[in-house]
Design a protein around this motif. Structure first.
Motif, PDB file in Angstrom:
ATOM      1  N   VAL A 141      -4.309   6.730  10.801  1.00  0.00           N
ATOM      2  CA  VAL A 141      -3.674   5.647  10.042  1.00  0.00           C
ATOM      3  C   VAL A 141      -3.702   6.043   8.570  1.00  0.00           C
ATOM      4  CG1 VAL A 141      -3.710   3.201   9.448  1.00  0.00           C
ATOM      5  CG2 VAL A 141      -4.462   3.936  11.717  1.00  0.00           C
ATOM      6  N   GLN A 147      -2.522   5.581   4.357  1.00  0.00           N
ATOM      7  CA  GLN A 147      -2.543   4.492   3.375  1.00  0.00           C
ATOM      8  C   GLN A 147      -1.244   3.696   3.370  1.00  0.00           C
ATOM      9  OE1 GLN A 147      -3.647   5.658  -0.583  1.00  0.00           O
ATOM     10  NE2 GLN A 147      -3.179   3.681  -1.479  1.00  0.00           N
ATOM     11  N   GLY A 193       1.140   3.782   5.804  1.00  0.00           N
ATOM     12  CA  GLY A 193       1.717   3.636   7.124  1.00  0.00           C
ATOM     13  C   GLY A 193       2.452   4.866   7.607  1.00  0.00           C
ATOM     14  N   ARG A 207       3.563  -3.293   8.637  1.00  0.00           N
ATOM     15  CA  ARG A 207       3.663  -1.830   8.730  1.00  0.00           C
ATOM     16  C   ARG A 207       2.329  -1.217   9.123  1.00  0.00           C
ATOM     17  NH1 ARG A 207       6.946  -2.451   4.106  1.00  0.00           N
ATOM     18  NH2 ARG A 207       5.213  -1.912   2.734  1.00  0.00           N
ATOM     19  N   GLN A 208       1.245  -1.717   8.544  1.00  0.00           N
ATOM     20  CA  GLN A 208      -0.054  -1.140   8.878  1.00  0.00           C
ATOM     21  C   GLN A 208      -0.474  -1.482  10.297  1.00  0.00           C
ATOM     22  OE1 GLN A 208      -0.317   1.319   7.137  1.00  0.00           O
ATOM     23  NE2 GLN A 208      -2.356   1.153   6.239  1.00  0.00           N
ATOM     24  N   ALA A 262       1.279   0.923  12.313  1.00  0.00           N
ATOM     25  CA  ALA A 262       0.638   2.237  12.198  1.00  0.00           C
ATOM     26  C   ALA A 262      -0.617   2.314  13.059  1.00  0.00           C
ATOM     27  CB  ALA A 262       0.297   2.523  10.736  1.00  0.00           C
ATOM     28  N   ALA A 291      -8.777   6.828   9.508  1.00  0.00           N
ATOM     29  CA  ALA A 291      -8.009   5.999   8.579  1.00  0.00           C
ATOM     30  C   ALA A 291      -8.308   6.437   7.150  1.00  0.00           C
ATOM     31  CB  ALA A 291      -8.347   4.523   8.771  1.00  0.00           C
ATOM     32  N   PRO A 297      -6.770   2.886   4.355  1.00  0.00           N
ATOM     33  CA  PRO A 297      -5.762   2.140   5.114  1.00  0.00           C
ATOM     34  C   PRO A 297      -5.356   0.816   4.499  1.00  0.00           C
ATOM     35  CG  PRO A 297      -7.911   1.929   6.143  1.00  0.00           C
ATOM     36  CD  PRO A 297      -8.060   2.955   5.056  1.00  0.00           C
ATOM     37  N   THR A 298      -6.158   0.287   3.565  1.00  0.00           N
ATOM     38  CA  THR A 298      -5.822  -0.997   2.941  1.00  0.00           C
ATOM     39  C   THR A 298      -5.531  -0.851   1.451  1.00  0.00           C
ATOM     40  OG1 THR A 298      -8.162  -1.477   2.491  1.00  0.00           O
ATOM     41  CG2 THR A 298      -7.279  -2.230   4.605  1.00  0.00           C
ATOM     42  N   ARG A 341      -5.046  -7.202   3.103  1.00  0.00           N
ATOM     43  CA  ARG A 341      -6.112  -6.206   3.256  1.00  0.00           C
ATOM     44  C   ARG A 341      -7.177  -6.688   4.224  1.00  0.00           C
ATOM     45  NH1 ARG A 341     -10.393  -6.185  -1.388  1.00  0.00           N
ATOM     46  NH2 ARG A 341     -10.809  -8.101  -0.228  1.00  0.00           N
ATOM     47  N   VAL A 360      -5.867  -6.766   7.888  1.00  0.00           N
ATOM     48  CA  VAL A 360      -5.750  -5.423   8.452  1.00  0.00           C
ATOM     49  C   VAL A 360      -7.138  -4.842   8.719  1.00  0.00           C
ATOM     50  CG1 VAL A 360      -5.031  -3.049   7.955  1.00  0.00           C
ATOM     51  CG2 VAL A 360      -3.471  -4.947   7.514  1.00  0.00           C
TER      52      VAL A 360
END
Length: 228
Positions: free
Chosen positions: A88, A90, A92, A145-146, A149, A163, A166-167, A175, A178
């Motif tokens: 994953v 940053q 996506g 999107r995340q 992903a 990851a 990732p956020t 954030r 996710v």
């Protein structure tokens, strides 16, 4: 205890005159989450690249699902990565012209999964992660999107989920949602999770939090058993 899904042993690597790692070691078990923090330039993303087999370290072994990826080349490396590692990023890194369903199914198709099974599994994951249907991913929200992903990273049932920040591109509310999702994955899918992040509030969600600095990993306060 079962064999770890990730075992890094004696990892040393330098970029020019700068030594990023010096006999670094790390283990991640199935069902466990580990977060790595550290300043920019400390080598967090480079460590993930070593785990993916994109960077070959000077010395040491990086075993994923029992196989040393530093010994693999070409199609054998690509095949092992596809079967055992999910990633994953940053931002996506989705293909914007494709729908969420197509983005996720594509990862399975590239791994050799038959088309009908790939789309069935992709649809199930997107439903589990509450991703709405869309004709393309271009105008989806950052959180959507995340989540897409994450579904793409899980489609091939990897032993290890990685990851990288990732956020980092999300607002605070998105954030947290996710992060809730991401850190629930080890228990839900019995994979190991390794996250690199600058965000201490994200890192503290992990079962263990390690700091990368001066070429080594060290346990942070309150992070439990630390480096294994």
């Amino acid at each position: 205890m079962n064999e770890p899904v990730l075992r890094v042993r004696g990892l040393s690597h330098a970029v020019g005159e700068r030594r990023l790692f010096e006999s670094l070691g790390l283990e991640v078990q199935a069902g466990e989450s580990v977060a790595i923090t550290g300043p920019s330039g400390s080598g967090k993303s480079t460590l993930l690249s070593c785990v993916l087999g994109l960077i070959r370290p000077g010395t040491g072994a990086v075993e994923v699902a029992g196989t040393d990826v530093t010994a693999l080349r070409g199609s054998a490396l690509a095949r092992h990565r596809s079967r055992h590692i999910g990633m994953v990023f940053q931002f996506g890194e989705l293909l914007p012209e494709l729908s969420p369903l197509d983005n996720v199914a594509l990862a399975a198709l590239l791994a050799g999964v038959p088309r009908s099974a790939a789309y069935r599994q992709a649809a199930a994951l997107l439903d589990e992660l509450d991703v709405p249907a869309a004709s393309s991913s271009e105008h989806m929200s950052g959180g959507e999107r995340q989540r897409t992903a994450v579904a793409r990273a899980l489609i091939n049932s990897p032993a290890l989920l990685l990851a990288d920040e990732p956020t980092g591109a999300l607002d605070t509310g998105t954030r947290d949602r996710v992060a809730d999702l991401l850190f629930s994955m080890p228990a839900r899918h019995r994979c190991g999770l390794l996250v690199v992040t600058h965000d201490g509030t994200i890192a503290q969600r992990a079962d263990r939090t390690l700091a990368l600095g001066d070429g080594a990993l060290s346990a942070t306060n309150g992070s439990g058993t630390g480096v294994r």
